[in-house]
Design a protein around this motif. Sequence first.
Motif, PDB file in Angstrom:
ATOM      1  N   GLY A  26       0.791  -1.228   0.000  1.00  0.00           N
ATOM      2  CA  GLY A  26       0.000   0.000   0.000  1.00  0.00           C
ATOM      3  C   GLY A  26       0.820   1.273   0.000  1.00  0.00           C
ATOM      4  O   GLY A  26       0.246   2.365   0.018  1.00  0.00           O
ATOM      5  N   PHE A  27       2.147   1.154  -0.012  1.00  0.00           N
ATOM      6  CA  PHE A  27       3.001   2.330  -0.081  1.00  0.00           C
ATOM      7  C   PHE A  27       4.375   1.913  -0.573  1.00  0.00           C
ATOM      8  O   PHE A  27       4.730   0.741  -0.528  1.00  0.00           O
ATOM      9  CB  PHE A  27       3.097   3.039   1.274  1.00  0.00           C
ATOM     10  N   THR A  28       5.145   2.888  -1.014  1.00  0.00           N
ATOM     11  CA  THR A  28       6.513   2.605  -1.444  1.00  0.00           C
ATOM     12  C   THR A  28       7.484   3.099  -0.381  1.00  0.00           C
ATOM     13  O   THR A  28       7.144   3.936   0.454  1.00  0.00           O
ATOM     14  CB  THR A  28       6.825   3.288  -2.787  1.00  0.00           C
ATOM     15  N   LEU A  29       8.700   2.596  -0.460  1.00  0.00           N
ATOM     16  CA  LEU A  29       9.688   2.897   0.576  1.00  0.00           C
ATOM     17  C   LEU A  29      10.446   4.199   0.363  1.00  0.00           C
ATOM     18  O   LEU A  29      11.223   4.601   1.221  1.00  0.00           O
ATOM     19  CB  LEU A  29      10.689   1.736   0.653  1.00  0.00           C
ATOM     20  N   GLU A  30      10.186   4.850  -0.748  1.00  0.00           N
ATOM     21  CA  GLU A  30      11.000   5.990  -1.142  1.00  0.00           C
ATOM     22  C   GLU A  30      11.115   7.060  -0.059  1.00  0.00           C
ATOM     23  O   GLU A  30      12.182   7.630   0.159  1.00  0.00           O
ATOM     24  CB  GLU A  30      10.420   6.615  -2.415  1.00  0.00           C
ATOM     25  N   ASP A  31      10.021   7.327   0.644  1.00  0.00           N
ATOM     26  CA  ASP A  31      10.000   8.439   1.594  1.00  0.00           C
ATOM     27  C   ASP A  31       9.909   7.997   3.049  1.00  0.00           C
ATOM     28  O   ASP A  31       9.578   8.793   3.926  1.00  0.00           O
ATOM     29  CB  ASP A  31       8.827   9.362   1.278  1.00  0.00           C
ATOM     30  N   TRP A  32      10.195   6.737   3.298  1.00  0.00           N
ATOM     31  CA  TRP A  32      10.032   6.196   4.650  1.00  0.00           C
ATOM     32  C   TRP A  32      11.349   5.648   5.190  1.00  0.00           C
ATOM     33  O   TRP A  32      12.049   4.895   4.513  1.00  0.00           O
ATOM     34  CB  TRP A  32       8.982   5.084   4.647  1.00  0.00           C
ATOM     35  N   ASN A  33      11.655   6.029   6.409  1.00  0.00           N
ATOM     36  CA  ASN A  33      12.789   5.452   7.123  1.00  0.00           C
ATOM     37  C   ASN A  33      12.358   4.137   7.760  1.00  0.00           C
ATOM     38  O   ASN A  33      11.237   4.027   8.266  1.00  0.00           O
ATOM     39  CB  ASN A  33      13.282   6.402   8.217  1.00  0.00           C
ATOM     40  N   ILE A  34      13.243   3.176   7.738  1.00  0.00           N
ATOM     41  CA  ILE A  34      12.894   1.824   8.171  1.00  0.00           C
ATOM     42  C   ILE A  34      13.676   1.461   9.430  1.00  0.00           C
ATOM     43  O   ILE A  34      14.867   1.750   9.541  1.00  0.00           O
ATOM     44  CB  ILE A  34      13.260   0.823   7.059  1.00  0.00           C
ATOM     45  N   GLY A  35      12.988   0.811  10.334  1.00  0.00           N
ATOM     46  CA  GLY A  35      13.647   0.309  11.526  1.00  0.00           C
ATOM     47  C   GLY A  35      13.300  -1.155  11.749  1.00  0.00           C
ATOM     48  O   GLY A  35      12.188  -1.586  11.454  1.00  0.00           O
ATOM     49  N   TRP A  36      14.259  -1.885  12.244  1.00  0.00           N
ATOM     50  CA  TRP A  36      14.028  -3.254  12.729  1.00  0.00           C
ATOM     51  C   TRP A  36      14.165  -3.224  14.252  1.00  0.00           C
ATOM     52  O   TRP A  36      15.176  -2.731  14.772  1.00  0.00           O
ATOM     53  CB  TRP A  36      15.024  -4.238  12.141  1.00  0.00           C
ATOM     54  N   PHE A  37      13.167  -3.764  14.907  1.00  0.00           N
ATOM     55  CA  PHE A  37      13.159  -3.810  16.363  1.00  0.00           C
ATOM     56  C   PHE A  37      12.885  -5.240  16.795  1.00  0.00           C
ATOM     57  O   PHE A  37      12.328  -6.040  16.044  1.00  0.00           O
ATOM     58  CB  PHE A  37      12.090  -2.878  16.930  1.00  0.00           C
ATOM     59  N   ARG A  38      13.235  -5.562  18.013  1.00  0.00           N
ATOM     60  CA  ARG A  38      12.916  -6.871  18.551  1.00  0.00           C
ATOM     61  C   ARG A  38      12.472  -6.732  19.992  1.00  0.00           C
ATOM     62  O   ARG A  38      12.780  -5.766  20.665  1.00  0.00           O
ATOM     63  CB  ARG A  38      14.125  -7.805  18.444  1.00  0.00           C
ATOM     64  N   GLN A  39      11.740  -7.748  20.413  1.00  0.00           N
ATOM     65  CA  GLN A  39      11.259  -7.761  21.790  1.00  0.00           C
ATOM     66  C   GLN A  39      11.431  -9.160  22.346  1.00  0.00           C
ATOM     67  O   GLN A  39      10.815 -10.114  21.849  1.00  0.00           O
ATOM     68  CB  GLN A  39       9.802  -7.320  21.874  1.00  0.00           C
ATOM     69  N   ALA A  40      12.239  -9.282  23.369  1.00  0.00           N
ATOM     70  CA  ALA A  40      12.405 -10.544  24.072  1.00  0.00           C
ATOM     71  C   ALA A  40      11.321 -10.642  25.143  1.00  0.00           C
ATOM     72  O   ALA A  40      10.785  -9.619  25.591  1.00  0.00           O
ATOM     73  CB  ALA A  40      13.794 -10.611  24.702  1.00  0.00           C
ATOM     74  N   PRO A  41      10.998 -11.857  25.572  1.00  0.00           N
ATOM     75  CA  PRO A  41       9.950 -12.029  26.594  1.00  0.00           C
ATOM     76  C   PRO A  41      10.235 -11.198  27.838  1.00  0.00           C
ATOM     77  O   PRO A  41      11.339 -11.257  28.398  1.00  0.00           O
ATOM     78  CB  PRO A  41      10.013 -13.526  26.891  1.00  0.00           C
ATOM     79  N   GLY A  42       9.246 -10.420  28.250  1.00  0.00           N
ATOM     80  CA  GLY A  42       9.372  -9.630  29.458  1.00  0.00           C
ATOM     81  C   GLY A  42      10.215  -8.376  29.342  1.00  0.00           C
ATOM     82  O   GLY A  42      10.458  -7.688  30.334  1.00  0.00           O
ATOM     83  N   LYS A  43      10.654  -8.074  28.134  1.00  0.00           N
ATOM     84  CA  LYS A  43      11.519  -6.909  27.935  1.00  0.00           C
ATOM     85  C   LYS A  43      10.872  -5.904  26.991  1.00  0.00           C
ATOM     86  O   LYS A  43       9.920  -6.212  26.276  1.00  0.00           O
ATOM     87  CB  LYS A  43      12.880  -7.342  27.395  1.00  0.00           C
ATOM     88  N   ASP A  44      11.421  -4.705  26.986  1.00  0.00           N
ATOM     89  CA  ASP A  44      10.920  -3.647  26.124  1.00  0.00           C
ATOM     90  C   ASP A  44      11.448  -3.849  24.702  1.00  0.00           C
ATOM     91  O   ASP A  44      12.321  -4.693  24.462  1.00  0.00           O
ATOM     92  CB  ASP A  44      11.366  -2.287  26.660  1.00  0.00           C
ATOM     93  N   TYR A  45      10.912  -3.071  23.774  1.00  0.00           N
ATOM     94  CA  TYR A  45      11.425  -3.107  22.411  1.00  0.00           C
ATOM     95  C   TYR A  45      12.880  -2.629  22.384  1.00  0.00           C
ATOM     96  O   TYR A  45      13.256  -1.696  23.097  1.00  0.00           O
ATOM     97  CB  TYR A  45      10.588  -2.200  21.506  1.00  0.00           C
ATOM     98  N   GLU A  46      13.654  -3.280  21.545  1.00  0.00           N
ATOM     99  CA  GLU A  46      15.065  -2.933  21.379  1.00  0.00           C
ATOM    100  C   GLU A  46      15.343  -2.678  19.909  1.00  0.00           C
ATOM    101  O   GLU A  46      14.988  -3.509  19.054  1.00  0.00           O
ATOM    102  CB  GLU A  46      15.947  -4.078  21.866  1.00  0.00           C
ATOM    103  N   GLY A  47      15.944  -1.552  19.593  1.00  0.00           N
ATOM    104  CA  GLY A  47      16.311  -1.272  18.221  1.00  0.00           C
ATOM    105  C   GLY A  47      17.460  -2.150  17.789  1.00  0.00           C
ATOM    106  O   GLY A  47      18.416  -2.357  18.526  1.00  0.00           O
TER     107      GLY A  47
END
Length: 125
Positions: A26-47
Amino acid sequence: QMRLVESGGGLVQRGGSLRLTCTTIGFTLEDWNIGWFRQAPGKDYEGVSWLNTAGLAVYADSVKGRFTVSKAAARNMVYLQMDNLEPDDTGVYYCAVHWKRSSGQSKTWKDYPYWGQGTQVTVSS
């Protein structure tokens, strides 16, 4: 409607590799910054990794030298190649985007309004 869909997670042994794919719909990546994040059990999101519209890639210290982010803009896909995986890499991995801005790409998960549903990565010892 904007959507992001992650795939490629799974169970691997220590030292193994996985390649995660984030497909944008539904959109192209041209104008969007991309991030990968992860979340381990019981922990906050981590970049984990960030890729801006200019193609500049940045990595968290914990994954530097092991993970590589790239994109195939024509296919509206972003990849996260993960090598030499460790048990501490276990978690649900998400791709997310925020609109490009003059202040640069954010590394904070709260600044990303659009997220995929996540894909589970489990690394056994």
